[in-house]
Structure formats: C-alpha cells, structure tokens
Design a protein around this motif. Structure first.
Motif, mmCIF file in Angstrom:
data_model
loop_
_atom_site.group_PDB
_atom_site.id
_atom_site.type_symbol
_atom_site.label_atom_id
_atom_site.label_comp_id
_atom_site.label_asym_id
_atom_site.label_seq_id
_atom_site.Cartn_x
_atom_site.Cartn_y
_atom_site.Cartn_z
ATOM 1 N N ASN A 75 -7.041 12.379 6.010
ATOM 2 C CA ASN A 75 -7.180 11.003 6.494
ATOM 3 C C ASN A 75 -8.669 10.667 6.543
ATOM 4 N N SER A 130 0.795 3.850 -3.022
ATOM 5 C CA SER A 130 0.405 5.211 -2.650
ATOM 6 C C SER A 130 1.397 6.226 -3.208
ATOM 7 N N ASP A 148 -3.279 9.703 4.476
ATOM 8 C CA ASP A 148 -3.212 8.487 5.281
ATOM 9 C C ASP A 148 -4.604 7.901 5.515
ATOM 10 N N HIS A 149 -4.614 6.677 6.057
ATOM 11 C CA HIS A 149 -5.889 6.001 6.362
ATOM 12 C C HIS A 149 -5.865 5.314 7.724
ATOM 13 N N PRO A 178 2.647 9.617 2.265
ATOM 14 C CA PRO A 178 1.455 8.810 1.985
ATOM 15 C C PRO A 178 1.418 7.548 2.855
ATOM 16 N N ASP A 179 0.232 7.115 3.207
ATOM 17 C CA ASP A 179 0.009 5.854 3.915
ATOM 18 C C ASP A 179 0.685 5.807 5.286
ATOM 19 N N SER A 238 -7.757 2.442 1.667
ATOM 20 C CA SER A 238 -6.346 2.314 2.046
ATOM 21 C C SER A 238 -5.603 3.604 1.721
ATOM 22 N N GLY A 239 -4.294 3.612 2.001
ATOM 23 C CA GLY A 239 -3.486 4.774 1.676
ATOM 24 C C GLY A 239 -3.515 5.083 0.191
ATOM 25 N N ASP A 275 0.833 -1.202 0.000
ATOM 26 C CA ASP A 275 0.000 0.000 0.000
ATOM 27 C C ASP A 275 0.869 1.254 0.000
#
Length: 593
Positions: free
Chosen positions: A169, A84, A152-153, A128-129, A182-183, A80
């Motif tokens: 997010n 990302s 982000d997630h 990212p992520d 997801s990211g 991910d």
C-alpha cells in the motif's frame, strides 16, 4: 450572480509562459513543468521497489504460479477496482496461461473481500484496491492457511503482522513518495516489478498503462504528481485495451479525438459508463463488461434482435452498448429518487437546517437503490446548495442506525464535510474523501449532529458563494493567454483544474446572436467568441432591449475549429447582465427563470 474574486495565486501577465506559471502556482516545481507541458521523462516514473513489502509480494505470486495454486481475485466495485483487477488478471494470464485465476464481482457497492464467497480450493487470495483495513478477514484467512496479497492505496490506521498476509500500500510505504496513486496504479507498480525481476528479456508491463491511467483518473487522484502524470500521459496516447477502445468509440460524439482523449474526457464520458453499469447493471451485465476488459483477443460476433431488426456485434460493442443502457437506467432512477427526496426535504423543512440530513425509514429506503445514494446526494447538493446526507434506517441488535452517503463541495466556511462530522464525534463512523464518503449515526447521534451543525455553522451562508477566478479581464481580452490555456487542455484534471476567467465588458446588441435553433447564445468581443448553452434564449430580450449592455462573465477557454480554421472561444459558466450601462440594475439567470 455569485461574487467574483481573484485567487491569491492568480495568473500574472508578467510572464512569457502563462501555462508554466499556472502549473507552478499549483505547486508543481519549476524544474518539473516540462514533464507536464512537453511530455514525461523516464525518470518521472515511480519506483516500485519503494513500496513496502514488494519483495514478499513478488515471491508469494511466483511460488503460487510455479506450484499451480488456484488463485481467487476479488474485484472491487468501481472503475479503479475493475481496472486494478483487469491489470492483475491479464498480466498474469499472459505470463502463466495455465494459472487458474477465478474472480468474483460484488453484487452491490461493497468493498473488499467477503469470506464466505471464497472457494475452499483457492489457496491464494488477491485483493486489489481494497483490503488494507479488513483486519478480521486477514486474520481469518491467515488462520485458514491461505496466502493473501493486498494491493491497495486507501488510508490505513491499524495493521496486523501476519506471516502469509502481504499488504502493499503506497500510504504505508515511507519511501514511496506518490501518495496519490490509485489501486490500478499500485497494481501497475507490482507487475512492473514482477516483469523486471523475472522477465527482463521480454517486458510487457507497459502494455497495461492505459488501464492504469483509466483507474487513476476515475478515482479522482491528484494528477500533479510526476508518477501519475507519467502513467496518464503515456497511457492515454497508446490505448491497447479493446474494451477501453470501444467505450471511447461509443462516446466519440462527446469526446471528439478518441485516439488521444483527455483526462476530462475520461472523467466525464468513460468512467460514468462503467460506474453506471456497476451501480445499475445486472450481475450478468457486470460480468460481461469485466470479461471484455480481460480478453483482448476475442473475435466472436454476437447476434441479437433490436426493434425487429437483427443486430451483429463484437463482444466489446455488446458490452459498451449494455453499459450505455445501464447508465441511462441509472440516470432515470436517480432522477426519480432525487425528485422524491426533493419533495421530502421541502415538505419536512429539512432545508432549514445548515446540513440537509435525510433519514429514510425502511419503506422509503427500500424504494431507492443503495448504489445510487451518493449520486442522489450530489444532485441534492446542486439543487439546495447545501451539504447533504442521505441515510437509510437499519436496525441492529435492537438499535436504530441511519447509514448512507454524504456529499458536499468546497463551500466558504465548510471545506470538508467529512472532517466536520469527525470533529463532532457524533457519528459511529465516517470514512472516505472530504466531500464524498459513507457515514453512520445512531438515531440519537443523528439528532444531536443536526443540532450541533446548526449551531456550529449558524454564521455560514451557503448561498453567499464566491467564484474564484485565475484572471479577470476588464474591458479587454488577451487572446494569447486564452489560446495558451485552451491548448493546455490535456493537462486538466484533479489537482490541475481548468483555469476560470472573469470578463467585465460593454457589448453592443449586434455582438450577440442566437445560434443552433435558438439553443445557444454567441457573444463576440474582438477575436474571441463567448458561447452559452441551454438557457441562452432567456437572455436575448435583455440584450436587444438596449443598444449597449454591461456584462460580467465567468468561463473557460477552448479552441473552436470551424471550416478548417481555429479560433479562441470561451464557454460561459456564469453570466450577469446590467441593464443598459447602469451597473446598479443587474439581471442574472435567476431573475429570468
């Protein structure tokens, strides 16, 4: 054999559409079923403007691009994370070819940004992520006058409000419904919003749906959401990224139709290749793979020698081969470590505890790569059928800690090992998913936790597992039902598991044959074929000893194509044979080993 039970929301035969009923049982609204079975609609896609701070994030990047500020991109160390960052980099280099973006890969399995790795001349930091909970790093970058964009997630429990730090997010966005993005999905939402804001006459954001789908599937996000379903179905039916294409080509034997892979194909055959390289590859090898993800136009050929023969490859072929080799090295290292820890568990009697906690001293820990800890823990869960913690000794400020990974599965009596640890209050931290996470204990905390878990779980029998099935056929099969679920294979993934079926029936010995040089067992019942791989030959003496045998089978349906003809086939996951027609005399796989 494990106990078989029908799920509470089992499949009913009082329906004209088994697959639709199954999806509804899983929580998908009846009005949304067509989006899964017939294809997603435009209105299913998530609205990027519902993500909090989106406008501020777009403006931050727009100003940086117009000013030509140097951008630093931190690539997170999983699939991910790779996808990302690949989406972000590739999109913005397409839009602004002269924009300088420097990226960095972690050397291990770290997550988030490391301050001392950021070049001084980079004024804009993209994470990212990851990064949402890196509050100290956010504050430090803010004080240095850097602009920070986090896409982000992950779950957020605390935030800072800083003028030049923008956190986008989905978890902290009240109006954004899809908490399972997801990211890579969040970054995809960002470039969609950017495209529709600044490049309305020439939209290109959908060209990155394939990488977004790869990230979502690889991070095991729930695929029942309309937004995830949209990205995955659209992305997997039009794969443009050449590195992604080459990985599929490399796994063609296992996947079959590489032009339209399923979620299961990606989870089982593509994500492990990338993760294998991230965990076991050299830094140069990881950089080669990530570079190939970014460059869709490379036409160079590379020469090398293999076993005395010259080899000529494209960049993508080279990266895919290196990824496959790294995965093989990872598997070999994992096997060696699992064997060693298996012996340690047995020797020290650790399996007598309800949760197997392996505390590796410094010498033991040095022999096992930290990047493999989670994989090894999962192997041990399968071997001992108990939750497992693999922890290594670390001394900080004179205090001994044990840190590492926890793995478990959905056991009767213990659905989430992470929640159980948190409820004990005995860990320094435990963060991640319910049955796949990182954890840290002091030496005293670990000792107390083992005692706590033995007491709290003393009535849990981890070997007394129940297999829940979606339908139980008794002395009959419904070929129509099995075919419908076999043809729905593209839907199956996290949140939409492939249905399991139980079969109880009497078979004649002539209905059972060994195939494939004796490595697989084929059992025929009506128009349905049942197939068992690997351990098949061990069962044949039991079938041939009696004219009739009673069997219990648990398996999944699929379509078998042979000589241009399709037929329904069941892959056997569990098999139990009753000697003759006496149901009190059972013979299972464990009896035969």
């Amino acid at each position: 054999m494990k106990k078989i039970e029908l799920k509470n929301n089992n499949i009913s035969t009082n329906t004209f559409n088994f697959l639709a009923e199954y999806l509804i049982n899983l929580g998908i609204k009846p009005e949304n079923v067509d989006s899964f079975t017939k294809g997603p609609k435009a209105e299913d896609e998530d609205n990027p403007w519902d993500l909090k701070n989106m406008v501020n994030g777009l403006e931050l990047i727009k100003i940086a691009a117009e000013k030509g500020e140097k951008v630093f991109l931190q690539v997170d160390s999983d699939v991910d994370g790779f996808t990302s960052s690949a989406i972000f980099y590739s999109y913005f280099k397409r839009r602004y070819p002269t924009l300088e973006i420097v990226w960095r890969l972690h050397e291990g399995k770290e997550h988030g940004v490391l301050l001392d790795t950021i070049p001084d001349d980079c004024g804009v930091i993209i994470i990212p992520d990851a990064g949402s909970m890196q509050l100290e790093e956010q504050l430090k970058l803010h004080e240095e006058g850097k602009k920070v964009l986090i896409l982000d997630h992950h779950t957020v429990t605390e935030t800072l409000t800083l003028e030049n730090v923008v956190v986008i997010n989905n978890q902290t966005s009240p109006h954004f419904k899809n908490k399972s993005l997801s990211g890579a999905g969040v970054v995809y939402m960002f470039i969609k919003a950017y495209d529709k804001t600044y490049f309305t006459d020439n939209l290109i954001y959908e060209q990155f749906l394939d990488l977004a789908a790869l990230g979502i599937i690889s991070d095991a996000m729930d695929t029942r959401t309309l937004g995830n379903n949209y990205i995955i179905q659209k992305g997997l039916t039009c794969i443009r990224n050449k590195m992604f294409q080459e990985l599929l080509q490399r796994q063609e034997y296992s996947i079959g139709d590489i032009s339209a892979p399923t979620k299961i194909d990606i989870a089982f055959y593509i994500a492990p290749l990338i993760n294998g390289l991230i965990r076991s590859g050299t830094q140069n090898e990881k950089e080669l793979l990530f570079s190939a993800m970014l460059d869709n136009q490379n036409a160079d050929f590379f020469e090398s020698e293999s076993r005395g023969k010259q080899r000529i490859e494209t960049l993508y072929q080279q990266a895919a081969r290196i990824a496959a080799n790294a995965k093989s090295r990872q598997d070999a290292a994992k096997k060696r470590a699992s064997t060693a820890l298996n012996q340690k568990i047995t020797k020290e009697g650790l399996d007598k505890n309800q949760i197997i906690a392996i505390a590796l001293n410094k010498i033991e820990g040095a022999s096992i790569s930290p990047t493999l800890t989670g994989l090894i823990a999962m192997d041990l869960v399968k071997t001992f059928n108990k939750p497992v913690l693999v922890l290594r000794e670390i001394i900080e400020n004179g205090i001994t800690y044990y840190r590492g990974s926890g793995r478990s599965k959905d056991f009767d009596g213990l659905k989430s090992l992470l929640s159980f640890i948190r409820e004990s209050g005995l860990a320094d931290y435990a963060e991640g998913h319910g049955n796949a996470f990182g954890a840290s204990f002091t030496a005293e905390g670990l000792k107390n936790f083992i005692e706590y878990s033995n007491e709290k779980l003393k009535n849990v029998d981890f070997n007394n597992e129940t297999i829940e099935v979606d339908y139980w056929f008794k002395d009959h099969v419904n070929t129509t039902m099995l075919r419908e679920f076999a043809e729905g294979r593209r839907l199956y993934g996290t949140g939409i598991p492939q249905p399991k079926f139980a079969f109880s029936m009497t078979v004649h010995k002539d209905q059972v044959k060994l195939m494939g040089k004796g490595t697989s067992l084929n059992l025929y019942y009506g128009s349905v074929g049942f197939v068992l791989f690997k351990t098949a030959a061990k069962y044949m003496p039991q079938f041939t000893a009696n004219e009739y045998s009673r069997v219990n089978i648990v398996g999944r349906s699929q379509i078998n194509t042979f000589m241009g003809r399709d037929s329904v086939q069941v892959i056997i996951d569990e098999l139990e044979i009753f000697e003759g027609l006496n149901p009190n005399k059972k013979i299972s796989l464990m009896d035969l080993l």
